[in-house]
Scaffold this motif. Structure first.
Motif, short mmCIF file in Angstrom:
data_model
loop_
_atom_site.label_atom_id
_atom_site.label_comp_id
_atom_site.label_asym_id
_atom_site.label_seq_id
_atom_site.Cartn_x
_atom_site.Cartn_y
_atom_site.Cartn_z
N VAL A 154 1.36 5.11 0.40
CA VAL A 154 0.64 6.13 1.16
C VAL A 154 1.04 7.52 0.64
O VAL A 154 2.21 7.90 0.73
CB VAL A 154 0.94 6.00 2.67
CG1 VAL A 154 0.19 7.06 3.45
CG2 VAL A 154 0.58 4.61 3.17
N LEU A 161 -7.83 -1.94 4.09
CA LEU A 161 -6.83 -1.76 3.02
C LEU A 161 -6.36 -3.11 2.48
O LEU A 161 -6.25 -3.30 1.26
CB LEU A 161 -5.63 -0.96 3.55
CG LEU A 161 -5.86 0.54 3.79
CD1 LEU A 161 -4.69 1.14 4.57
CD2 LEU A 161 -6.05 1.28 2.47
N CYS A 219 -3.31 4.67 -0.79
CA CYS A 219 -3.91 5.32 0.37
C CYS A 219 -3.65 6.83 0.26
O CYS A 219 -2.49 7.25 0.20
CB CYS A 219 -3.27 4.74 1.63
SG CYS A 219 -4.00 5.35 3.13
N TYR A 239 -6.67 -0.83 8.52
CA TYR A 239 -5.62 -1.62 7.84
C TYR A 239 -6.20 -2.92 7.30
O TYR A 239 -5.78 -3.40 6.24
CB TYR A 239 -4.46 -1.87 8.80
CG TYR A 239 -3.90 -0.58 9.39
CD1 TYR A 239 -3.16 0.29 8.60
CD2 TYR A 239 -4.16 -0.23 10.71
CE1 TYR A 239 -2.68 1.49 9.12
CE2 TYR A 239 -3.69 0.96 11.24
CZ TYR A 239 -2.94 1.82 10.44
OH TYR A 239 -2.47 3.00 10.95
N LEU A 277 3.14 -0.94 4.17
CA LEU A 277 2.84 0.46 3.94
C LEU A 277 4.11 1.20 3.55
O LEU A 277 5.14 1.05 4.22
CB LEU A 277 2.24 1.12 5.19
CG LEU A 277 0.97 0.50 5.78
CD1 LEU A 277 0.55 1.26 7.03
CD2 LEU A 277 -0.16 0.47 4.77
N CYS A 298 0.86 -1.18 0.00
CA CYS A 298 0.00 0.00 0.00
C CYS A 298 0.90 1.23 0.00
O CYS A 298 1.66 1.46 0.95
CB CYS A 298 -0.89 0.00 1.24
SG CYS A 298 -1.81 1.54 1.46
N CYS A 334 -8.19 2.62 -4.64
CA CYS A 334 -7.73 3.75 -3.83
C CYS A 334 -8.67 3.95 -2.64
O CYS A 334 -9.88 3.72 -2.75
CB CYS A 334 -7.71 5.04 -4.66
SG CYS A 334 -6.58 4.99 -6.06
N MET A 335 -8.09 4.41 -1.54
CA MET A 335 -8.90 4.73 -0.37
C MET A 335 -8.46 6.09 0.19
O MET A 335 -7.28 6.37 0.28
CB MET A 335 -8.76 3.66 0.71
CG MET A 335 -9.63 3.97 1.94
SD MET A 335 -9.56 2.67 3.20
CE MET A 335 -10.81 1.55 2.57
N LYS A 377 0.98 11.12 7.38
CA LYS A 377 1.41 9.85 6.76
C LYS A 377 2.24 9.01 7.74
O LYS A 377 1.98 7.83 7.93
CB LYS A 377 2.23 10.12 5.49
CG LYS A 377 1.49 10.86 4.41
CD LYS A 377 2.30 10.98 3.13
CE LYS A 377 3.58 11.77 3.30
NZ LYS A 377 3.35 13.20 3.66
N ILE A 396 -8.22 8.69 3.30
CA ILE A 396 -8.17 8.67 4.76
C ILE A 396 -8.28 10.10 5.28
O ILE A 396 -7.46 10.97 4.93
CB ILE A 396 -6.84 8.04 5.27
CG1 ILE A 396 -6.61 6.66 4.65
CG2 ILE A 396 -6.82 7.98 6.79
CD1 ILE A 396 -7.55 5.58 5.10
#
Length: 619
Positions: A423, A574, A494, A571, A473, A421, A523-524, A431, A526
């Motif tokens: 970030v 994700l 992310c 998490y 990550l 993932c 994609c997410m 981050k 946050i």
């Protein structure tokens, strides 16, 4: 070991160089001897060491100095032949031949020399009294042999010693002046001892010695032979045997004894089995075995490699607290030429309250290395002796190369265990906090991390439908104009923005539109620092509306400013999206979809830790 051996014979005219070669080949003294014998190749199957051997003659009458210099540079070993009944030919060994050879060979890799006293049939005395001081003066002289081409005395022995000087040289192992092994040899054998000491008690017990013997010589030691070996050590060293096992001092003493008795091929067999080359460095072929990795494929450790690494952890976790103290970690990496893990590793994986790397964190770091830099992983496994202890052909057998990601997408399923993932977020968006929260660290613990020990990676396990998966990550550098292919290559993206900064979301929107809007990578969004008051984002639409337009899940609230360990639910989401990139947006919005994934995570996280505790108890 070398694939062939090239032996050159030099010396004054008429000392019998050509006769020696012809007597070896024909097994009788020749009636007519030419000025120079043609180069002869002895096949591998008729030599004691099973290596093809080329024997090259030299004739001053037929060859120029330039040709001689070329032959010297090509030779693996040089036999300087003198006549035992000719004093002048003996004097020429030191006045002419050794200086000439020295001038025409590389100073860093001296060619071994054999002094050959021919025509021993013509005298009743030995030349050894004259030769021994020469041998003591020049360390490159391996040995001296007196022989006779006429009555075939020591002819085959001469060429055996020459071959042995190349394949099993004394020079790198032993210092005759000090009557002791050289430091590089001691260092190599010390590593071999530590790799072979499977329970890390500082002693090789009978089982470990038998495994070592089988590994190196393909045969176990009989109980009486094992006892005899230990008795030899006991007689010569007070602390060579302890609790009926061989100590490091005893192990080194045995090899010194082998070398002093001319059995250095035994020590070389051990060194080569454990990956060492002629310069006592670990061979590149041993450290980096071939491993083909097609495009769009990733690398993971397989079950055998994890079992091996678990045994290494167990070997060094002396206090059985499921974590490695700094001393235990140094002891583990003592077989490496350098310390491979820096302070940043403690901020990349899970640690205990003292900041020590836990069992889970240890396996996570190995997983990370395998994924990001498989060549380095192969090297590290080589230092630990994976192929020897796990009885595998090479470290490559511990690596799984996953299938092409495109095939996973087509089949809508994957066998992979590690998901990446990346970030993204503007400076100050949270981050680093997001990465550290994955490792169970709240804001207070994060503030204790020194800037120079900061890590841009975090890796740990999470559970998706009861399956343990690694989520890796990676915090991407925020400069939007300098994103590399590696920054794009991931399983899920992310995008983090700070809810208390009105300009934070704009960066996420730009990154998405420029790089991921048309890609198949899920994609997410946050919404970080959700413990702070939310401020309207200065962008054309709200983050929620942006996600709706682009068919993304709604922004997920997140904070690491908590009294307890930060929530891990995000998490799991994700990891689930990374594992099932084909799942529709409707499913992603469904609460039952996430419930199934997160319940599995909770149950298996507790179960996994309990199982490790249970496994430790019998040990």
């Amino acid at each position: 070991m070398r694939k062939d051996v090239r032996i050159l014979l030099v010396g004054e005219p008429k000392v019998g160089k050509t006769s020696l070669i012809m007597s070896l080949v024909s097994e009788e003294f020749p009636d007519v001897v030419p000025y120079r014998a043609e180069e002869i190749t002895i096949p591998a199957d008729v030599t004691p060491e099973r290596v093809p051997t080329h024997i090259v003659d030299y004739s001053e009458a037929e060859q120029t100095d330039e040709q001689l210099f070329q032959e010297i540079s090509k030779a693996n070993v040089i036999c300087i032949v003198y006549s035992v009944n000719n004093k002048k030919s003996i004097e020429k060994v030191t006045s002419h031949w050794i200086p000439l050879i020295t001038e025409n060979t590389d100073k860093d890799s001296r060619v071994p020399l054999i002094l050959v006293g021919n025509k021993s049939d013509l005298v009743e005395h030995s030349s050894m009294e004259t030769i021994l001081p020469i041998m003591n003066q020049y360390s490159e002289i391996e040995t001296c042999v007196e022989c006779s081409a006429k009555n075939l005395k020591n002819i085959s022995e001469l060429f055996y010693y020459a071959q042995k000087a190349v394949l099993h040289p004394t020079g790198p192992l032993y210092c005759p002046e000090k009557k002791d092994m050289k430091p590089l040899c001691v260092k190599a054998l010390t590593r071999i001892f530590k790799v072979s000491d499977l329970d890390n008690d500082g002693i090789l017990n009978d089982n470990e010695l038998n495994f070592f013997q089988r590994t190196c010589f393909n045969t176990p030691l009989e109980p009486q032979a094992l006892e005899d070996v230990k008795n030899v050590v006991r007689k010569n060293l007070n602390d060579g045997v302890c609790d009926n096992g061989l100590t490091l001092k005893g192990f080194l003493f045995l090899h010194t004894l082998f070398i002093q008795r001319g059995r250095h091929e035994t020590t070389w067999t051990v060194l080569r089995r454990f990956g060492y080359d002629d310069d006592l460095e670990l061979n590149q072929d041993y450290l980096f075995p071939p491993l083909k990795i097609p495009p769009d494929c990733t690398t993971e450790l397989n079950h055998n490699a994890y079992l091996f690494l678990q045994s290494i952890f167990d070997k060094h976790d002396k206090d059985r607290d499921c974590a490695l103290s700094p001393e235990e970690l140094r002891d583990l990496f003592d077989v490496f030429p350098y310390m491979p893990w820096g302070p940043d590793v403690n901020n990349t994986v899970c640690t205990n309250d003292q900041g020590w790397i836990t069992y889970q964190g240890y396996l996570s770091q190995w997983t990370l290395t395998t994924y990001l830099d498989v060549q380095r992983c192969l090297e590290y496994l080589g230092y630990l002796g994976y192929s020897i202890i796990a009885e595998q052909e090479s470290q490559a057998s511990g690596i799984t190369v996953t299938r092409d990601k495109k095939i996973d997408l087509q089949k809508k399923q994957t066998q992979r265990s590690v998901f990446r993932c990346n970030v993204f977020g503007d400076i100050g968006s949270g981050k680093s906090g997001f990465l550290q929260a994955f490792l169970g660290r709240d804001l207070m613990r994060q503030k204790m991390i020194r800037e120079e020990h900061r890590s841009y990676y975090a890796i740990s396990t999470t559970y998706v439908y009861g399956q343990e998966k690694y989520l890796l990550l990676h915090e991407v550098f925020p400069d939007i104009d300098y994103l590399s292919d590696a920054d794009m290559a991931c399983d899920i993206v992310c995008l983090i923005y700070d809810v208390s900064n009105p300009y934070s979301f704009e960066y996420c929107a730009k990154v998405f539109k420029q790089y991921f809007m048309d890609s198949k990578t899920p994609c997410m969004m946050i919404a970080a620092k959700s413990d702070l008051p939310e401020i309207k984002q200065m962008y054309g639409c709200s983050p929620l509306e942006f996600c709706r337009r682009h068919k993304m899940p709604p922004p997920q609230s997140f904070t690491c400013n908590t009294a307890a360990a930060p929530s891990r639910d995000i998490y799991t989401k994700l990891a689930t999206m990374a594992m099932y990139p084909h799942v529709s947006q409707a499913d992603l919005k469904s609460s039952t979809f996430w419930l199934r994934a997160s319940v599995g995570a909770t149950v298996f996280a507790v179960l996994g830790f309990t199982m490790y505790r249970v496994l430790l108890k019998p040990r």
